[in-house]
Design a protein around this motif. Structure first.
Motif, PDB file in Angstrom:
ATOM      1  N   PRO A  62       8.478  -0.399  -3.950  1.00  7.49           N
ATOM      2  CA  PRO A  62       8.930   0.180  -2.690  1.00  7.49           C
ATOM      3  C   PRO A  62       8.048  -0.234  -1.523  1.00  7.49           C
ATOM      4  O   PRO A  62       6.910  -0.664  -1.716  1.00  7.49           O
ATOM      5  CB  PRO A  62       8.828   1.691  -2.918  1.00  7.49           C
ATOM      6  N   SER A  63       8.582  -0.067  -0.327  1.00  8.62           N
ATOM      7  CA  SER A  63       7.827  -0.353   0.887  1.00  8.62           C
ATOM      8  C   SER A  63       6.555   0.497   0.891  1.00  8.62           C
ATOM      9  O   SER A  63       6.600   1.683   0.555  1.00  8.62           O
ATOM     10  CB  SER A  63       8.735  -0.016   2.068  1.00  8.62           C
ATOM     11  N   GLY A  64       5.437  -0.136   1.200  1.00 12.26           N
ATOM     12  CA  GLY A  64       4.171   0.600   1.263  1.00 12.26           C
ATOM     13  C   GLY A  64       3.458   0.720  -0.075  1.00 12.26           C
ATOM     14  O   GLY A  64       2.414   1.351  -0.176  1.00 12.26           O
ATOM     15  N   SER A  65       4.008   0.082  -1.139  1.00 14.05           N
ATOM     16  CA  SER A  65       3.386   0.232  -2.464  1.00 14.05           C
ATOM     17  C   SER A  65       2.178  -0.689  -2.653  1.00 14.05           C
ATOM     18  O   SER A  65       1.490  -0.593  -3.668  1.00 14.05           O
ATOM     19  CB  SER A  65       4.425  -0.014  -3.572  1.00 14.05           C
ATOM     20  N   GLY A  66       1.945  -1.615  -1.713  1.00 10.64           N
ATOM     21  CA  GLY A  66       0.751  -2.452  -1.799  1.00 10.64           C
ATOM     22  C   GLY A  66       1.026  -3.910  -2.156  1.00 10.64           C
ATOM     23  O   GLY A  66       0.090  -4.683  -2.394  1.00 10.64           O
ATOM     24  N   LYS A  67       2.287  -4.322  -2.136  1.00 10.02           N
ATOM     25  CA  LYS A  67       2.642  -5.698  -2.525  1.00 10.02           C
ATOM     26  C   LYS A  67       1.970  -6.729  -1.625  1.00 10.02           C
ATOM     27  O   LYS A  67       1.324  -7.666  -2.098  1.00 10.02           O
ATOM     28  CB  LYS A  67       4.170  -5.901  -2.462  1.00 10.02           C
ATOM     29  N   SER A  68       2.143  -6.553  -0.305  1.00  9.09           N
ATOM     30  CA  SER A  68       1.568  -7.535   0.626  1.00  9.09           C
ATOM     31  C   SER A  68       0.046  -7.504   0.565  1.00  9.09           C
ATOM     32  O   SER A  68      -0.605  -8.548   0.622  1.00  9.09           O
ATOM     33  CB  SER A  68       2.024  -7.262   2.059  1.00  9.09           C
ATOM     34  N   SER A  79      14.836 -12.325  -9.648  1.00  4.19           N
ATOM     35  CA  SER A  79      15.366 -12.826 -10.928  1.00  4.19           C
ATOM     36  C   SER A  79      15.154 -14.334 -11.080  1.00  4.19           C
ATOM     37  O   SER A  79      15.354 -14.874 -12.161  1.00  4.19           O
ATOM     38  CB  SER A  79      16.847 -12.476 -11.081  1.00  4.19           C
ATOM     39  N   HIS A  80      14.720 -15.026 -10.018  1.00  5.30           N
ATOM     40  CA  HIS A  80      14.353 -16.443 -10.140  1.00  5.30           C
ATOM     41  C   HIS A  80      12.996 -16.616 -10.832  1.00  5.30           C
ATOM     42  O   HIS A  80      12.628 -17.718 -11.216  1.00  5.30           O
ATOM     43  CB  HIS A  80      14.279 -17.124  -8.764  1.00  5.30           C
ATOM     44  N   ALA A  81      12.240 -15.507 -10.943  1.00 10.57           N
ATOM     45  CA  ALA A  81      10.873 -15.590 -11.466  1.00 10.57           C
ATOM     46  C   ALA A  81      10.846 -15.555 -12.992  1.00 10.57           C
ATOM     47  O   ALA A  81      11.819 -15.178 -13.644  1.00 10.57           O
ATOM     48  CB  ALA A  81      10.049 -14.423 -10.911  1.00 10.57           C
ATOM     49  N   ASP A  82       9.705 -15.954 -13.563  1.00 12.22           N
ATOM     50  CA  ASP A  82       9.486 -15.852 -15.008  1.00 12.22           C
ATOM     51  C   ASP A  82       8.989 -14.463 -15.385  1.00 12.22           C
ATOM     52  O   ASP A  82       9.127 -14.018 -16.516  1.00 12.22           O
ATOM     53  CB  ASP A  82       8.413 -16.858 -15.454  1.00 12.22           C
ATOM     54  N   ARG A  83       8.348 -13.830 -14.410  1.00 16.14           N
ATOM     55  CA  ARG A  83       7.719 -12.532 -14.686  1.00 16.14           C
ATOM     56  C   ARG A  83       7.804 -11.699 -13.411  1.00 16.14           C
ATOM     57  O   ARG A  83       7.533 -12.217 -12.317  1.00 16.14           O
ATOM     58  CB  ARG A  83       6.257 -12.777 -15.033  1.00 16.14           C
ATOM     59  N   VAL A  84       8.202 -10.450 -13.558  1.00 13.06           N
ATOM     60  CA  VAL A  84       8.249  -9.557 -12.400  1.00 13.06           C
ATOM     61  C   VAL A  84       7.253  -8.418 -12.618  1.00 13.06           C
ATOM     62  O   VAL A  84       7.282  -7.755 -13.662  1.00 13.06           O
ATOM     63  CB  VAL A  84       9.663  -8.959 -12.190  1.00 13.06           C
ATOM     64  N   LEU A  85       6.368  -8.230 -11.645  1.00 11.00           N
ATOM     65  CA  LEU A  85       5.428  -7.100 -11.671  1.00 11.00           C
ATOM     66  C   LEU A  85       5.972  -6.033 -10.732  1.00 11.00           C
ATOM     67  O   LEU A  85       6.452  -6.361  -9.642  1.00 11.00           O
ATOM     68  CB  LEU A  85       4.049  -7.545 -11.178  1.00 11.00           C
ATOM     69  N   PHE A  86       5.905  -4.779 -11.142  1.00 10.52           N
ATOM     70  CA  PHE A  86       6.378  -3.686 -10.301  1.00 10.52           C
ATOM     71  C   PHE A  86       5.185  -2.863  -9.834  1.00 10.52           C
ATOM     72  O   PHE A  86       4.349  -2.471 -10.658  1.00 10.52           O
ATOM     73  CB  PHE A  86       7.323  -2.769 -11.093  1.00 10.52           C
ATOM     74  N   MET A  87       5.117  -2.616  -8.527  1.00 10.20           N
ATOM     75  CA  MET A  87       4.022  -1.806  -7.982  1.00 10.20           C
ATOM     76  C   MET A  87       4.537  -0.461  -7.481  1.00 10.20           C
ATOM     77  O   MET A  87       5.686  -0.353  -7.044  1.00 10.20           O
ATOM     78  CB  MET A  87       3.357  -2.532  -6.810  1.00 10.20           C
ATOM     79  N   ALA A  88       3.687   0.534  -7.554  1.00 10.60           N
ATOM     80  CA  ALA A  88       3.948   1.834  -6.920  1.00 10.60           C
ATOM     81  C   ALA A  88       2.598   2.426  -6.542  1.00 10.60           C
ATOM     82  O   ALA A  88       1.653   2.369  -7.335  1.00 10.60           O
ATOM     83  CB  ALA A  88       4.685   2.768  -7.874  1.00 10.60           C
ATOM     84  N   ASP A  89       2.501   2.915  -5.326  1.00  7.33           N
ATOM     85  CA  ASP A  89       1.283   3.610  -4.866  1.00  7.33           C
ATOM     86  C   ASP A  89      -0.006   2.853  -5.168  1.00  7.33           C
ATOM     87  O   ASP A  89      -0.997   3.433  -5.616  1.00  7.33           O
ATOM     88  CB  ASP A  89       1.199   5.010  -5.498  1.00  7.33           C
ATOM     89  N   GLY A  90       0.004   1.539  -4.980  1.00  8.57           N
ATOM     90  CA  GLY A  90      -1.228   0.766  -5.078  1.00  8.57           C
ATOM     91  C   GLY A  90      -1.643   0.348  -6.464  1.00  8.57           C
ATOM     92  O   GLY A  90      -2.753  -0.135  -6.654  1.00  8.57           O
ATOM     93  N   VAL A  91      -0.773   0.549  -7.462  1.00  8.31           N
ATOM     94  CA  VAL A  91      -1.074   0.036  -8.811  1.00  8.31           C
ATOM     95  C   VAL A  91       0.152  -0.684  -9.378  1.00  8.31           C
ATOM     96  O   VAL A  91       1.271  -0.479  -8.913  1.00  8.31           O
ATOM     97  CB  VAL A  91      -1.512   1.142  -9.810  1.00  8.31           C
ATOM     98  N   ILE A  92      -0.093  -1.530 -10.395  1.00  6.90           N
ATOM     99  CA  ILE A  92       1.016  -2.184 -11.091  1.00  6.90           C
ATOM    100  C   ILE A  92       1.458  -1.243 -12.203  1.00  6.90           C
ATOM    101  O   ILE A  92       0.656  -0.886 -13.066  1.00  6.90           O
ATOM    102  CB  ILE A  92       0.593  -3.559 -11.640  1.00  6.90           C
TER     103      ILE A  92
END
Ligand code: ADP
Ligand code: MG
Length: 269
Positions: free
Chosen positions: A57-63, A222-235
């Motif tokens: 989600p927006s603000g989860s720390g991805k950038s 879905s173009h990726a080999d692996r998707v990491l999901f973040m929430a609240d600053g952690v994976i």
């Protein structure tokens, strides 16, 4: 208040195959009332020669995570290695060289210089570094991104998709170890976005590049080999070799886990 989200245990990556190693990285912005803990003790390995997407989600720390991994933003604590270099220990001069030689970055807003032609924009970072691109490789890059007949155009004379392909060529031309893209398809229609994603996929499959993409779009991820999901600053989760459907289902599960009063944590690993 800190949330209950806890990190998941990620798929191990062999040491030789690690392009970026992140250990116990915390990033805090601001102080006092404006203090934000954007990353909380993040551990992750980014595999060399793989296409990794980061969602959440927006603000989860991805950038923030991507900027720290690309050595564009200092960490508050913890360590990040790009190849053998511990970037959290490097002084500014060495960091500048590392960013120039090892990192390609593609931004959502293209970040081209309006007064320069497409060709000048592509070689600008190398020109600033007083390095001349290998002409054979430069020609190959231009052909791959499909800009050979647009080289004298300025950004305002190009479509959004073409401008982003200039930025993609600029990221690739110095043959970086890793190409990072922060929502690079966010300002594009789906056709132009798909062209950019197909290029990134080609870089991985044919050129052996390492690519890391931040996106909130399951179809892009879905173009990726692996998707990491973040929430609240952690994976909090990952999927290997995902489909858009699997990504959407996982996002739904994570958001339900996050909201549900009976679930103490959103860790869906
Ligand atoms: P995402 O990319 O997942 O939307 P970000 O990494 O941009 O998330 O942001 C994570 C958190 O850090 C958010 O709460 C955001 O407001 C905060 N943040 C990001 N950049 C800054 C900054 N330069 N200064 C202060 N807070 C920031
Ligand atoms: Mg972001």
């Amino acid at each position: 208040m800190e949330s209950e989200v806890v990190p998941c245990t990620l798929t191990p990556t062999s040491v030789a195959a690690v392009a970026v190693k992140v250990r116990q990285v915390t990033k805090i912005y601001g102080a006092g009332e404006t203090r934000v803990r954007a990353l909380r003790s993040v551990d992750v390995d980014i595999a060399r020669g793989q296409f990794t997407a980061i969602m959440g989600p927006s603000g989860s720390g991805k950038s923030t995570l991507m900027h720290c991994m690309a050595a564009l933003e200092p960490v508050t604590s913890g360590h990040i290695w790009i190849g053998r270099s511990n970037v959290t220990r490097l002084k500014e001069g060495r960091l500048t060289k590392l960013r120039r030689d090892k990192i390609g970055f593609i931004f959502q807003a293209f970040n081209l210089v309006p007064a320069l032609t497409a060709a000048e924009n592509i070689t600008l970072p190398m020109d600033i570094a007083r390095r001349s691109p290998d002409p054979v490789w430069l020609q190959q890059v231009l052909e791959i991104v499909g800009l050979a007949d647009r080289l004298r155009h300025r950004p305002s004379q190009l479509s959004g998709g073409q401008q982003q392909r200039v930025a993609v060529a600029r990221a690739l031309v110095a043959r970086p170890d890793i190409i990072f893209g922060d929502e690079p398809t966010g300002n594009l229609d789906s056709r132009a976005g798909n062209e950019v994603l197909a290029l990134l996929r080609y870089f991985v499959d044919v050129l052996g590049q390492t690519v890391v993409l931040v996106t909130h779009d399951p179809a892009a991820a879905s173009h990726a080999d692996r998707v990491l999901f973040m929430a609240d600053g952690v994976i909090v989760d990952e999927i290997l070799f995902p489909t858009a459907d699997a990504i959407m289902r996982r996002m739904l599960r994570l958001s339900e886990g996050h909201r549900g009063p009976s679930t103490p944590s959103a860790n869906a690993c």
